[in-house]
Every structure is written in C-alpha cells, then in structure tokens.
Design a protein around this motif. Structure first.
Motif, PDB file in Angstrom:
ATOM      1  N   LYS A  28       0.848  -1.184   0.000  1.00 40.17           N
ATOM      2  CA  LYS A  28       0.000   0.000   0.000  1.00 40.17           C
ATOM      3  C   LYS A  28       0.888   1.240   0.000  1.00 40.17           C
ATOM      4  O   LYS A  28       1.989   1.222   0.544  1.00 40.17           O
ATOM      5  CB  LYS A  28      -0.895  -0.028   1.242  1.00 40.17           C
ATOM      6  N   ASN A  29       0.401   2.306  -0.577  1.00 40.90           N
ATOM      7  CA  ASN A  29       1.083   3.596  -0.543  1.00 40.90           C
ATOM      8  C   ASN A  29       0.631   4.300   0.741  1.00 40.90           C
ATOM      9  O   ASN A  29      -0.221   5.178   0.727  1.00 40.90           O
ATOM     10  CB  ASN A  29       0.722   4.406  -1.799  1.00 40.90           C
ATOM     11  N   TYR A  31       1.778   6.501   2.757  1.00 46.89           N
ATOM     12  CA  TYR A  31       1.972   7.928   2.979  1.00 46.89           C
ATOM     13  C   TYR A  31       1.416   8.778   1.840  1.00 46.89           C
ATOM     14  O   TYR A  31       1.636   9.986   1.808  1.00 46.89           O
ATOM     15  CB  TYR A  31       3.463   8.224   3.188  1.00 46.89           C
ATOM     16  N   SER A  32       0.725   8.141   0.900  1.00 48.88           N
ATOM     17  CA  SER A  32       0.144   8.835  -0.257  1.00 48.88           C
ATOM     18  C   SER A  32       1.180   9.637  -1.041  1.00 48.88           C
ATOM     19  O   SER A  32       0.916  10.748  -1.495  1.00 48.88           O
ATOM     20  CB  SER A  32      -1.013   9.744   0.185  1.00 48.88           C
ATOM     21  N   THR A 174      -5.206   2.934  -5.300  1.00 51.90           N
ATOM     22  CA  THR A 174      -5.453   4.366  -5.452  1.00 51.90           C
ATOM     23  C   THR A 174      -4.820   5.171  -4.343  1.00 51.90           C
ATOM     24  O   THR A 174      -4.775   6.375  -4.390  1.00 51.90           O
ATOM     25  CB  THR A 174      -6.974   4.651  -5.458  1.00 51.90           C
ATOM     26  N   ASN A 175      -4.311   4.511  -3.346  1.00 52.56           N
ATOM     27  CA  ASN A 175      -3.688   5.215  -2.229  1.00 52.56           C
ATOM     28  C   ASN A 175      -2.222   5.230  -2.448  1.00 52.56           C
ATOM     29  O   ASN A 175      -1.366   4.870  -1.871  1.00 52.56           O
ATOM     30  CB  ASN A 175      -4.063   4.541  -0.922  1.00 52.56           C
TER      31      ASN A 175
END
Length: 175
Positions: A28-29, A31-32, A174-175
C-alpha cells in the motif's frame, strides 16, 4: 469453558492470524506519496514498486521518514517544516510540464516523488534521451534531486524494484 466456545475462539484466532499474514504481504502507498505513469508505451515493462510497502515496512520506516522530512527545515534548506510537504506540488508541476501525451511514445516511465526527490523508473528505447528528461525534471521548482532508473529492455534485471514481487498483492492501489 464450554467445548463449542473453544472451537469459536480457535476459529476467530485463525481468522486474525490470516488477516495479519495478509497485512504483511499486501502493499500500500501508506503515505500517499505521488506515484503516476508519465508514459506506458514500452511493451512488457514492469511497473516499479514506487512508494508501495507492507505495513511492517511502513512501521519500520516511520521514524526515519520523520527525521528525513524535518532535516531539510532544520538545516534551513526548506521553508516548509517537512520536505514531504513539497511532493504533491512537485507532482502537479511535473504533470503541467509534460502536457503532451505523445511526448514519450514508445516509453514506459513512472514517477515517484518523495521528500523533494523525483524517481523516474521504467523502460525506454536506446534512442530515448534519458539525460534530457532528467534535466527537465531537475528544472521543476523545489526538486532537490532526480534519480533516473530507466532500462532499454523489459527483460532481465531492471534498475528498480517492481510490483511483481512473489507473494505480494497490491492493496488499495489508489492510495
């Protein structure tokens, strides 16, 4: 304790264990961080890992990330209190600087922006001027450094980590 409650307890513990193991391999990303394709025209070029990481990696990186982010401000090299605060505007500036979708035909290049650093990763033919792209990215305001990791082939070792890692799945892309 009643025998049926032991069975229920074991089932719940088993589900929790599976969930925790899934979190260890889901990427997952967290920290965006900005991550986007500048182009996607080079056949079979693998998508870079970019800012995606497991929960454990995120937790291990959290303290170090805070230190790296504030060092810029403490050294009086940034006006914002954390260098990661520059990343979204840098990504927007990169999008604005390259409005022509055909400028990079025949290449697949993804951009990651972290802490005023820009990572350009992907594949391009040998005729593609990687140095010119690097110079254009370095000219974007507030960019501190650009790392070019572009291969002329999609087969064999790549100069960057990819999302195609064994036993890993992408959670919330999307994150």
């Amino acid at each position: 304790m009643k025998p049926w409650s032991v069975v229920v307890l074991l089932a719940v513990l088993g589900m929790l264990g599976r969930e925790l193991r899934a979190q260890e391999t889901d990427l997952k990303n967290w920290y965006s961080d900005p991550f986007f394709a500048l182009s996607e025209g080079f056949a079979d070029c693998q998508v870079p890992l970019g800012p995606f990481m497991t929960r454990t990696e995120m937790e291990d990186d959290a303290h170090y990330r805070v230190e790296r982010g504030t060092t810029c401000w403490l050294a009086h090299k940034c006006t914002k209190p954390n260098s990661y605060m520059y990343d979204a505007p840098i990504a927007e500036a990169i999008h604005a600087h390259f409005p022509n979708p055909h400028a990079f035909d025949g290449t697949s290049v993804w951009i990651t922006v972290q802490r005023r650093f820009v990572y350009a990763e992907g594949c391009a033919p040998a005729s593609f001027d990687v140095h010119a792209l690097q110079q254009q990215l370095e000219a974007i305001p507030d960019v501190e450094q650009v790392f070019m990791r572009v291969s002329t082939t999609a087969h064999g070792p790549l100069p960057y980590k990819t999302l195609a890692a064994p036993n890993a799945s992408l959670a919330d892309p999307t994150n």
